[in-house]
Write an enzyme that holds these catalytic residues in place. Sequence first.
Site, PDB file in Angstrom:
ATOM      1  N   HIS A  54       0.846  -1.196   0.000  1.00  0.00           N
ATOM      2  CA  HIS A  54       0.000   0.000   0.000  1.00  0.00           C
ATOM      3  C   HIS A  54       0.879   1.243   0.000  1.00  0.00           C
ATOM      4  CE1 HIS A  54      -3.875  -1.959   1.792  1.00  0.00           C
ATOM      5  NE2 HIS A  54      -3.317  -2.699   0.848  1.00  0.00           N
ATOM      6  N   GLU A  56       0.879   3.865   1.829  1.00  0.00           N
ATOM      7  CA  GLU A  56       1.352   4.269   3.158  1.00  0.00           C
ATOM      8  C   GLU A  56       2.523   3.423   3.617  1.00  0.00           C
ATOM      9  OE1 GLU A  56      -1.793   3.541   2.167  1.00  0.00           O
ATOM     10  OE2 GLU A  56      -3.206   4.121   3.731  1.00  0.00           O
ATOM     11  N   CYS A  84      -6.165   1.842   5.826  1.00  0.00           N
ATOM     12  CA  CYS A  84      -6.804   0.579   6.192  1.00  0.00           C
ATOM     13  C   CYS A  84      -6.261   0.124   7.553  1.00  0.00           C
ATOM     14  CB  CYS A  84      -6.531  -0.472   5.118  1.00  0.00           C
ATOM     15  SG  CYS A  84      -4.827  -1.082   5.122  1.00  0.00           S
ATOM     16  N   CYS A  87      -2.373  -0.403   7.516  1.00  0.00           N
ATOM     17  CA  CYS A  87      -1.626   0.848   7.450  1.00  0.00           C
ATOM     18  C   CYS A  87      -1.794   1.666   8.727  1.00  0.00           C
ATOM     19  CB  CYS A  87      -2.059   1.641   6.228  1.00  0.00           C
ATOM     20  SG  CYS A  87      -1.622   0.810   4.671  1.00  0.00           S
TER      21      CYS A  87
END
Length: 152
Positions: A54, A56, A84, A87
Amino acid sequence: MSDLNHCMELAFREAIKAYESKEVPVGAVVLDPNGLIIGRGYNQVETLSDATAHAEMIALTSAMATIGSKYLEGCTLAVTLEPCPMCAGAIVLSKISRVVFGAWDPKMGAAGTVLNITACNALNHQPEVYGGIMERKAESLLQDFFRGLRGR
């Protein structure tokens, strides 16, 4: 507010890279206390066949490598979509001071929508969180991407 918008504009530059790579267009940057970018990332889940790739996660890892520390105290993470649970957990573990995000995520959001990991008092760190910054722009980019997948 202009400071938060500036952070988001930097994250949008990364999201465009994801979009151009046919990834869900989420981008992130980490800024040090002086406002300098020390980490950046965009979604690469499909490209790397890695569910943890992801924006992040990539930006946080990059920032930690840049400063040589597992903690990002005094730093800001700007990301185009609400983090999410994975993260948000990494955000808490990194001790980042501030999170700025664009679109809320009604399916996986963990900074206030579905869960609120970033504000959980049972955990050892709670960053400041500013959601909905440049929300329409973030939503539009995501909607455009998914419309393209559906062929509309």
